[in-house]
Design a protein around this motif. Sequence first.
Motif, PDB file in Angstrom:
ATOM      1  N   ASN A 175       0.825  -1.211   0.000  1.00 62.57           N
ATOM      2  CA  ASN A 175       0.000   0.000   0.000  1.00 62.57           C
ATOM      3  C   ASN A 175       0.852   1.251   0.000  1.00 62.57           C
ATOM      4  O   ASN A 175       0.546   2.237  -0.676  1.00 62.57           O
ATOM      5  N   LEU A 176       1.934   1.187   0.784  1.00 64.98           N
ATOM      6  CA  LEU A 176       2.846   2.332   0.823  1.00 64.98           C
ATOM      7  C   LEU A 176       3.450   2.589  -0.546  1.00 64.98           C
ATOM      8  O   LEU A 176       3.555   3.728  -0.988  1.00 64.98           O
ATOM      9  N   VAL A 177       3.838   1.499  -1.198  1.00 63.06           N
ATOM     10  CA  VAL A 177       4.437   1.652  -2.525  1.00 63.06           C
ATOM     11  C   VAL A 177       3.440   2.312  -3.467  1.00 63.06           C
ATOM     12  O   VAL A 177       3.769   3.228  -4.220  1.00 63.06           O
ATOM     13  N   ARG A 178       2.214   1.853  -3.401  1.00 69.41           N
ATOM     14  CA  ARG A 178       1.199   2.444  -4.287  1.00 69.41           C
ATOM     15  C   ARG A 178       0.990   3.916  -3.963  1.00 69.41           C
ATOM     16  O   ARG A 178       0.876   4.767  -4.843  1.00 69.41           O
ATOM     17  N   ALA A 179       0.916   4.183  -2.656  1.00 69.43           N
ATOM     18  CA  ALA A 179       0.697   5.570  -2.248  1.00 69.43           C
ATOM     19  C   ALA A 179       1.859   6.447  -2.712  1.00 69.43           C
ATOM     20  O   ALA A 179       1.667   7.552  -3.221  1.00 69.43           O
ATOM     21  N   ALA A 180       3.072   5.899  -2.562  1.00 72.85           N
ATOM     22  CA  ALA A 180       4.247   6.682  -2.949  1.00 72.85           C
ATOM     23  C   ALA A 180       4.266   6.922  -4.452  1.00 72.85           C
ATOM     24  O   ALA A 180       4.727   7.957  -4.920  1.00 72.85           O
ATOM     25  N   THR A 181       3.760   5.958  -5.197  1.00 72.67           N
ATOM     26  CA  THR A 181       3.707   6.135  -6.645  1.00 72.67           C
ATOM     27  C   THR A 181       2.799   7.302  -6.993  1.00 72.67           C
ATOM     28  O   THR A 181       3.060   8.063  -7.916  1.00 72.67           O
ATOM     29  N   GLN A 182       1.710   7.421  -6.217  1.00 69.64           N
ATOM     30  CA  GLN A 182       0.775   8.501  -6.508  1.00 69.64           C
ATOM     31  C   GLN A 182       1.238   9.842  -5.960  1.00 69.64           C
ATOM     32  O   GLN A 182       1.095  10.865  -6.605  1.00 69.64           O
TER      33      GLN A 182
END
Lengths: 406, 640, 261
Positions: free
Chosen positions: B175-182
């Motif tokens: 989830n963090l990775v996804r959030a960081a991507t955004q």
Amino acid sequence: MLRRHLLIAGAALLAAGTAIAPSVTPAQAQESVKVGELFSYARMAAFADPYRKGWQLAVEEINASGGVLGGKTLEIVSRDDGGTTADAVRVADELVTNEGVEFLFGTFFSNVGLAVGDYAKQRRVLFIAAEPLTDALTMAQGNRYTFRMRPNTYMQTKMLVEAGRESGAKTWAIVAPNYEYGQSAAANFKALLAEMDPEAEVVVEQYPALGKIDAGATTQAILGANPDGIFNATFAGDQAKLVREGQLRGLFEGRTVLSLLTGEPEYLAPMGAETPEGWIVTGYPWEQIDTPEHLAFVEAYQAKYDDFPRLASLLGYSIPYVIKEMLDKAGSTDTEAMVDALKGLEVETPTGPVTMRAIDHQATMGAWVGRLTVEDGQGKMVDWYYADGADFAHTPEAVKAVRPAE
Amino acid sequence: MDPAFFFIQFLSGLASASNLFLIACGLTIIFGVTRIVNFAHGSFYMLGAYLAYTLTAQLMPILGDVVGFWLAIPLAAAAVGLLAVLMELLLLRRIYHSHELFQLLATFGVVLIVQDLVQTVWGPEELFGPRAPGFTSFVVIFGFRFPEYQLVLIAAGPLVLGAIWLLFNRTRWGNLVRAATQDREMVGALGVNQARLFTGVLFLGGFLAGLAGALQLPVEPANPFMDVNIIAEAFVVTVIGGMGNVLGAFLAALIIAQLQAFGILVFPQITLVLPFLVMALVLVVRPWGLLGKPETTTSHGFAGDRPLRPLGRTQQLLIAGTVAILLLLPLVLGEYGQKLALEVFVYALLAFSLNFIMGAGGMVSFGHAAYFGLGGYGAALLVHHLGFGMEIALLAAPLFAGLGALLFGWFVVRLSGVYFAMLTLAFAQIVWSTAFQWVELTGGDNGMIGIWPSDWASDRTVYYYLSLLVCGAAIAFLWRASHAPFGYTLRAGRDSTLRADAIGIDLKRHQWLAFALAGTCAGVAGSVFVFSKGNIDPGSLAIPTSVDALVMVLLGGIQTLTGPLVGGAVFHLLEAQILPLTDYWRALLGAAILVLVIAFPMGIAGFLRDKLLPDDDRGDDQREAAARGAAEKGRAEAPT
Amino acid sequence: MSEPVLQVEGLRKAFGGVIAVDTVSFEVAAGRLFAIIGPNGAGKSTCFNMVGGQLLPDAGRVQLAGQDITGLPPRRIWRLGVGRTFQVAATFTAMTVVENVQMAFISHRRRLRALLPTARKLYRAEAMAVLERVGMADQAERQCGLLAYGDIKRVELAIALAHEPRLLLMDEPTAGMAPKERIALMALTADIVRERGISVLFTEHDMDVVFAHADTLLVLDRGRTVATGTPDAVRDNPEVQRIYLGGSGVEAAQRAMEARA
């Protein structure tokens, strides 16, 4: 902060400094003949390394037995040509104008060979191309100052086409890498095939990008046309992928396969037990050639390097002997004298006698043609014979038609 | 034709798609989170294959073929993941605060080093790995044989896609990775340890690239060209899919592989250009790729940008001195030295023209070589086919390049950031493959030879002065333009598109003109170059030439006008010095790049500027604040 | 009263299913300060960006002194005499303060594509005069990206004033500033526009600022017009008090009105 920057920069300079130790064959105290050599050592290491071992061995032998021009040492100044024309021409210029070499030899890529050849023409410097295969180097774009050692694409293709005559295959597939070598091999193949058998036709052609073959799709595309025979000019990684994919998909079963260069140890040895049996190839069965000259070469090579010779070793080894004969015949290092000496020069090499044809500056060094088989988990050429380059080179008429007059 | 045949062709396409996807998904994940354009991804892929070769050779005799092989594959992937982590810890972590381009440059240095490293460790000859135990034969589908292992590959793509989906949707880390991507800043604000997140992402990306390479071993021998052969396609897939979007990469891989599989049935020669053609088309229609999101930044400035100042007395003297030295140089330099020097002029102009759009315009081109090469080809074609002399060719060839830049520029200025860079790359590749394949006109990859100067200029020293004059004039012109309203307007658009638009600037049109102007000047460099070496071939407009130009600009320093000139000189002299003398010139060049990137994050000229001409106005923290402010502002300005 | 400088009719914009601005109409009279207020998400910025050309309306019409400017790009609207400041100041950070203003002059005189003159020397005196007026002349040579935020806002104002606009669009001109600075900036703005007869359309959160300077107010809530009129009328509107101002808001309004009187 600043101090750290300086430290790092200093370390880098130091590293660069130690790396720039010139790789010059040590010059003896007596007079020497300085020769420039350039090759794509870093980019084409698989080929370049044995090639360098070859010429180094020959130079050592020549200097040990009296040198050239009545006692002068042969001194080679060797450079990496970077693998691009932009770099190679500059490197050639550095050798000629900075190092003051008498003439040049070497290069791997066709475009680099042509560029250096053109430089040689412009500067009136002699250049003996080692590996470039393109016909243009001795044909349409040939010039007085450029000579070539290896049999060109036309010669090797012709050897294969004649070897495939027996097969009786009428429909052919061509698979060749998508650049000049592959395209001119394909064009030569089509022309020679039509000459040999007017009824034969090419039914499918595939030109994968070099190093990027989509082997499954390419195999399938050939299968779709169901040819009797396949002419292959891919090599190295592309060929390996094609072989694995093709074997599983039955591409080679019941089909004649003519393949350029595949029998050369450079490409054959890595394939090991996967060597495709029955392919008709050009190559170099080094372990089976038993002429005394060749045995002597292999023995000396193995003694010095503890490794078996590749075709590049043989090529590299032959060139200094051509140089020695040329110098002795010319009697000086005058460029025009050397060029005139090279024209029609006959030299003994491990391959046998090789002539530098006066008409197009192409050496008659040949290649071995044979069939591939697997023995003890290693690929091997059988039923091979030596195809003398003199019999396969362009006819005088063909040369006259395209080669610019001097 | 037989439908079964098409089905098999489709399956073959699927298998290549899997391979493309595996390599591209790691790349896209790394980009999404860290914004690093990781050139070294191809090196990871190659290392995966080599490590798998070594590990299978070690493990299969001990553990048996099946266990040994299938254990070796993930182990190789994990080992590559660790190497990627090493790169992050030792290198990237030191330069996260530098501009993204510097990170790209650093990964390029890694590519060069790994190339030599691999040849040193494993030798230059290709290494055949074993076939995959359990999948060594074929199955018969509709009467056609199809290799079992290709089925494994077909399955691998969707399996990895599924695993990534689970990882990203079912774990906190994902989830963090996804959030960081955004939104990278948001994650920082949440108190997440960004450094550790990056390390993890590098591991994942490296693992996936290693896996792709390892799985390739039963198909293709490990060889030292795997990295360069795959990296361009990997970027193409990533960009078509939308940078940072894993599903997009999957779709793009499918599209490319299937077009390739069926395209070669109709146009066997299309293999060189197809991926780039597709990328160009996609980007023209969808400027952020299939599933990508628009970039929200409206500022493309660089940390450390300063106002242009008029030249001070010292600087004027310095320039006058340099010009005087250059004029006198032939007195002391030999023929080779003059040749080297005139090549430096050419590269300095090439870099300067690139920086005109890059530094002042914020438009980072990965395809500047196209215009350099078009200039060269223009000159060569005029001489070769139309029989014109050098004088006409030198005048007309740059216009040829300018027309090319005008044509392609119209499309590229509609894009920004990485997409801009990739579209310039795509166009350059299209030009390249045209030069490569139009043999009748261009001589194909053999190129054209015999393009030498007219008699009066054929003397080395005369041509030296001619090069100095032509390149110097072009540089002076661009220098002038940088200080003129034209250059200021370009800089204005770079600093804030929003503000530029709100004071009446038609930015796209202006950028278009600047692109054409820079292309024309690159063409000047190209045409001077072609007469200096007598020949031209597609290498002059290939990717490595574009990368060289980029490296020159960054080495010298993007924020200064003198930077590219210094960078061009240093890079070319460095290369010319170390290249011919050692087989390890690539590793040395790579190491030199890494040193420069770490030690001089502002480039050489930027470093000197900050040391010698400190702006009394600013301390270090102030400078950082300015950089931060610019970045934040860029995001906040997005239309809401 | 003369013809209105800005006339907005039935402006509408939806994002996906959400209607951000729903059929909003208003007029800005010449020389007047017109404020759009409303709680977060009321559609102020959307409304604003449709007038400024940054967003394309779904429906409705925007007229500048009788000329239809609906859907024109910002750069064209600017050429018609509309200056603009942004919620988060947008300046050319790597240029000096005075160069920022010079750019507006260069653009106004249509010399953006000149390749030979030195930009730094063009319209410098004019730019300095504007900076003088906004109180930034002493910092003219500093890099814009290094200024304090309040000063950047002043530079923005100077840029917006450079081409002598008839209308200024100011999206939350005082956002992100300290309370003291807000009052000062807005007082400065009001002085300048009144002396030059420029109309102003602005949005604002700070009720002190709004009621101190606005001649007319438009209150938005969830995209709809709740009330429009003079500060007095709006302050007394019960619906406005209920949904938006609340007790403290009314107090602030009262305070500001008294200060103004």
